[in-house]
Design an enzyme around this catalytic site. Structure first.
Site, mmCIF file in Angstrom:
data_model
loop_
_atom_site.group_PDB
_atom_site.id
_atom_site.type_symbol
_atom_site.label_atom_id
_atom_site.label_comp_id
_atom_site.label_asym_id
_atom_site.label_seq_id
_atom_site.Cartn_x
_atom_site.Cartn_y
_atom_site.Cartn_z
ATOM 1 N N ARG A 341 -3.377 2.551 5.189
ATOM 2 C CA ARG A 341 -1.968 2.780 4.845
ATOM 3 C C ARG A 341 -1.519 4.183 5.253
ATOM 4 O O ARG A 341 -0.724 4.812 4.552
ATOM 5 C CB ARG A 341 -1.696 2.565 3.352
ATOM 6 C CG ARG A 341 -1.953 1.152 2.859
ATOM 7 C CD ARG A 341 -1.220 0.906 1.531
ATOM 8 N NE ARG A 341 -1.801 -0.221 0.832
ATOM 9 C CZ ARG A 341 -2.480 -0.123 -0.302
ATOM 10 N NH1 ARG A 341 -2.659 1.056 -0.881
ATOM 11 N NH2 ARG A 341 -2.978 -1.191 -0.880
ATOM 12 N N ARG A 345 4.981 4.324 2.478
ATOM 13 C CA ARG A 345 6.094 4.844 1.683
ATOM 14 C C ARG A 345 5.923 6.274 1.214
ATOM 15 O O ARG A 345 6.879 6.884 0.740
ATOM 16 C CB ARG A 345 6.311 3.928 0.465
ATOM 17 C CG ARG A 345 6.981 2.607 0.816
ATOM 18 C CD ARG A 345 7.091 1.721 -0.403
ATOM 19 N NE ARG A 345 5.782 1.231 -0.821
ATOM 20 C CZ ARG A 345 5.559 0.618 -1.980
ATOM 21 N NH1 ARG A 345 6.539 0.452 -2.842
ATOM 22 N NH2 ARG A 345 4.345 0.189 -2.275
ATOM 23 N N ARG A 354 12.436 1.982 6.560
ATOM 24 C CA ARG A 354 12.404 0.812 5.670
ATOM 25 C C ARG A 354 13.748 0.557 5.013
ATOM 26 O O ARG A 354 14.059 -0.593 4.649
ATOM 27 C CB ARG A 354 11.330 0.996 4.596
ATOM 28 C CG ARG A 354 9.974 0.502 5.014
ATOM 29 C CD ARG A 354 9.859 -1.028 5.041
ATOM 30 N NE ARG A 354 9.706 -1.576 3.709
ATOM 31 C CZ ARG A 354 10.573 -2.336 3.078
ATOM 32 N NH1 ARG A 354 11.722 -2.641 3.659
ATOM 33 N NH2 ARG A 354 10.335 -2.815 1.871
ATOM 34 N N ASP A 390 1.077 -6.751 8.186
ATOM 35 C CA ASP A 390 0.638 -7.113 6.841
ATOM 36 C C ASP A 390 -0.381 -8.238 6.946
ATOM 37 O O ASP A 390 -0.285 -9.090 7.841
ATOM 38 C CB ASP A 390 1.822 -7.558 5.974
ATOM 39 C CG ASP A 390 1.444 -7.667 4.515
ATOM 40 O OD1 ASP A 390 1.014 -8.770 4.095
ATOM 41 O OD2 ASP A 390 1.544 -6.679 3.779
ATOM 42 N N TYR A 466 -3.745 -15.287 -2.225
ATOM 43 C CA TYR A 466 -2.282 -15.171 -2.242
ATOM 44 C C TYR A 466 -1.635 -16.542 -2.067
ATOM 45 O O TYR A 466 -0.638 -16.874 -2.730
ATOM 46 C CB TYR A 466 -1.811 -14.239 -1.129
ATOM 47 C CG TYR A 466 -1.870 -12.765 -1.466
ATOM 48 C CD1 TYR A 466 -0.922 -12.185 -2.303
ATOM 49 C CD2 TYR A 466 -2.860 -11.948 -0.935
ATOM 50 C CE1 TYR A 466 -0.960 -10.827 -2.601
ATOM 51 C CE2 TYR A 466 -2.907 -10.590 -1.232
ATOM 52 C CZ TYR A 466 -1.956 -10.036 -2.069
ATOM 53 O OH TYR A 466 -2.001 -8.698 -2.364
#
Length: 663
Positions: A341, A345, A354, A390, A466
């Site tokens: 990562r 963010r 974003r 992702d 998921y």
């Protein structure tokens, strides 16, 4: 990498703090060239300021917005002919006081006043409006704006649109400096190619520079000169001004302070300047470029062997990727580092991108995904890039509806719950993920050849969890229940996933990924027996399928959460085994065997600590690796959104410097 300009010639257009700026540049090893570009002069009359003071004293102002410290102080002096300092301060105390940054806060505190609202960094006019929307709505309020130099019409329009009655309060304006010789000399040096770095701390500096260039009829020559100069901007406001004047900033620190600007530019200056001049020599217009516009030549333009990022280059032929050599357990001059990562963010520039698109929109835009990938390398100086995407993009070709919801993360609207769902489980066409391959092609072309590019996928168990849970889970109850009770559904889903992911990783390598990684983020929820029986065969088949097609591309097998799975993870395959912080690196390597490389494994939370502690903890990990070939430094998992960006850079520096080999 060293935080050092190594003698680069750095011009600063700062005026009021010119001496301080020059001292900072010199302290970081640069040759400082001061070219003051502006001066503050009081307005010839103070009609607006006096009208504001009258309204404030009369109780007719609800909110006062202070945009600068200098302006706040000058405002008190401007109204003194009509209102005493004490009376004016007492009237201010009755209004809500909003400060754009720390400087007006400091001036108000000198007056004994406490701000009602302080706008967070980087203190742009957009940040100011956002802060008001959240904390102090202006609809129906009478708002006074202490302006600086030039009116910010977009701020005024934003306040008016929100229903405020706005009073502009200008107290001073900008003018060119009285002595123009330093500014003219700076222009001459830029045009002559004798400047390496140009630093801007305000929009007005850019405006005045080009105003003087127009007067001297050298604007086109100045623009051409800037194509070979590293342009550093202190923050979004200065960046906006540069772009408006046709210049593309090459670097902007996450923290909009002079010290950060100088330090971070010194840290990355040589690499970024080398890239810009290489691009300019190839005919790329670096005044109007994006990172993805860069095209490296066929020959590696990397750094000489044994050289840390940021150090001056020599004519020694560059080596292959330090990262790839470590994957092959070859000797390297220092331990390579990249961070999971590393684009995310915690970076202001990423958040700005974003804000214009959704998570899926970013993943599916090859140009944006490549830009974000490259941005992380430019900012951090890591030894490998990982393509921005992702792990769940693969669920869509299998027939599942994916979305990312604020506060919830990934959500699958049509989860796979029982055998009845087998009929809608698609085979999975890897070409539906072509946007990832396109992003890799763009990135590989624009990425310096000696910096490796990593592709990736989620491990079968993590992605399946998921799909079955419909999103995140605390106990994976539905996933494990299907795994235990319904092996037909479980194995069918896992096989479809593996078939797709073999093709997916293979196409990433064919598109330009130098290595690939498998992320098993949730496998730690399993016992060794359950992993061995229900998961390991699928992971092994995935790895063998990729290696059969691309035997020389390194494959990293990474799992987190349960050190007891490391022997089984190793048996499943992979050239590099990635581990988290829950096991000592030395112990893990003994379990894995020294015939494999290892990646890890500092606890990400260390990045919240002081620079000294970060270096101490990095040294613990490096000492455990004992300089043995095959160690790739990484976090035990990913960077969190609230990590201080400067601490992330500190870790990269620490690893490079502390692992430097002798000789």
């Amino acid at each position: 990498m060293a935080v050092d300009f190594f003698g680069l010639k750095v011009v600063s257009f700062e005026s009021r703090r010119a001496a301080e700026m020059a001292a900072l540049i010199t302290r970081q090893g640069g040759v400082a060239i001061s070219a003051p570009s502006m001066r503050e002069i009081p307005n010839p009359t103070h009609d607006e300021a006096l009208a504001f003071a009258d309204a404030l004293v009369a109780g007719e102002i609800d909110i006062v917005i202070h945009l600068t410290g200098v302006g706040t102080r000058m405002l008190v002096d401007a109204v003194s002919p009509r209102h005493s300092r004490e009376a004016f301060i007492a009237a201010l105390a009755k209004a809500s006081l909003v400060c754009r940054g720390p400087k007006p806060v400091a001036v108000l505190r000198e007056m004994g006043l406490k701000p009602t609202l302080e706008v967070d960094e980087p203190n742009t006019w957009q940040d100011l409006l956002t802060a008001l929307d959240r904390n102090l709505p202006v609809a129906g309020k009478r708002v006074a704006v202490q302006e600086y130099g030039i009116s910010n019409q977009r701020l005024i329009e934003g306040l008016t649109t929100r229903g405020a009655q706005v009073m502009r309060v200008p107290v001073y304006k900008w003018a060119l400096p009285e002595d123009l010789a330093p500014l003219r000399e700076a222009m001459r040096l830029i045009i002559a190619g004798e400047v390496d770095v140009a630093m801007f701390t305000s929009t007005t500096q850019v405006t005045h520079l080009f105003e003087l260039a127009q007067q001297d009829q050298c604007e086109s020559q100045l623009r051409d000169g800037f194509t070979r100069v590293l342009i550093a901007s202190i923050g979004p406001v200065a960046t906006e001004g540069l772009i408006e004047h046709g210049l593309q900033p090459d670097f902007e620190p996450d923290s909009p302070h002079m010290a950060s600007l100088v330090r971070e530019t010194a840290r990355r200056g040589h690499d970024l300047l080398h890239k810009k001049r290489t691009a300019s020599a190839q005919g790329i217009n670096t005044n109007q470029w994006r990172r993805i516009d860069m095209v490296w030549s066929g020959e590696s333009q990397g750094q000489p062997q044994g050289q840390l990022h940021g150090e001056p280059r020599s004519n020694t032929p560059p080596p292959s990727s330090i990262f790839l050599r470590a994957c092959r357990r070859e000797p390297v001059p220092y331990t390579p580092v990249w961070l999971m990562r590393q684009a995310g963010r915690y970076q202001r520039a990423y958040r700005e991108i974003r804000s214009t698109t959704t998570m899926l929109g970013l993943c599916k835009s090859p140009q944006l995904a490549a830009e974000v990938t490259l941005m992380a390398v430019d900012r951090l100086g890591v030894d490998a890039a990982i393509i921005f995407s992702d792990i769940l993009t693969v669920v869509e070709p299998l027939g599942f509806a994916l979305d990312f919801l604020k506060g919830e993360g990934p959500v699958i609207a049509n989860p796979f719950r029982d055998r009845g769902d087998l009929s809608r489980l698609a085979v999975g066409d890897p070409e539906e993920l072509s946007y990832v391959y396109d992003a890799i092609r763009l990135t590989r072309r624009a990425l310096r050849p000696d910096i490796a590019l990593i592709g990736f996928c989620g491990a079968p168990f993590t992605v399946a969890s998921y799909i079955i849970e419909g999103g995140k889970s605390k106990d994976y109850a539905r996933t494990k229940t299907m795994m235990f009770r319904d092996p037909i559904s479980w194995n069918t889903l896992m096989n479809r996933l593996v078939d797709l992911q073999i093709a997916y990783l293979s196409r990433q390598i064919e598109a330009g990924a130098d290595a690939v990684q498998i992320f098993d983020s949730w496998a730690g929820s399993l016992s060794p027996d359950h992993y061995r029986e229900h998961v390991q065969p699928h992971v092994r088949r995935l790895i063998e399928g990729v290696k059969q097609q691309h035997p020389t591309a390194p494959l990293i097998n990474f799992a987190t959460g349960n050190p007891a799975l490391i022997p089984l993870l190793t048996q499943a395959g992979g050239d590099v085994i990635g581990i988290d912080w829950r096991i000592d690196l030395r112990d893990a390597w003994n379990i894995i065997g020294h015939d494999k490389a290892i990646m890890g494994n500092i606890d990400p939370i260390v990045l919240f600590c002081s620079p000294a502690e970060i270096r101490k903890q990095a040294k613990f990990i490096l000492d455990k690796a004992e300089g043995r070939p095959g160690h790739i430094f990484n976090l035990g998992h990913g960077i969190t959104p609230d990590m201080p960006p400067e601490n992330v850079a500190e870790l990269v520096d620490a690893v490079h410097e502390l692992s430097r080999r002798g000789g």
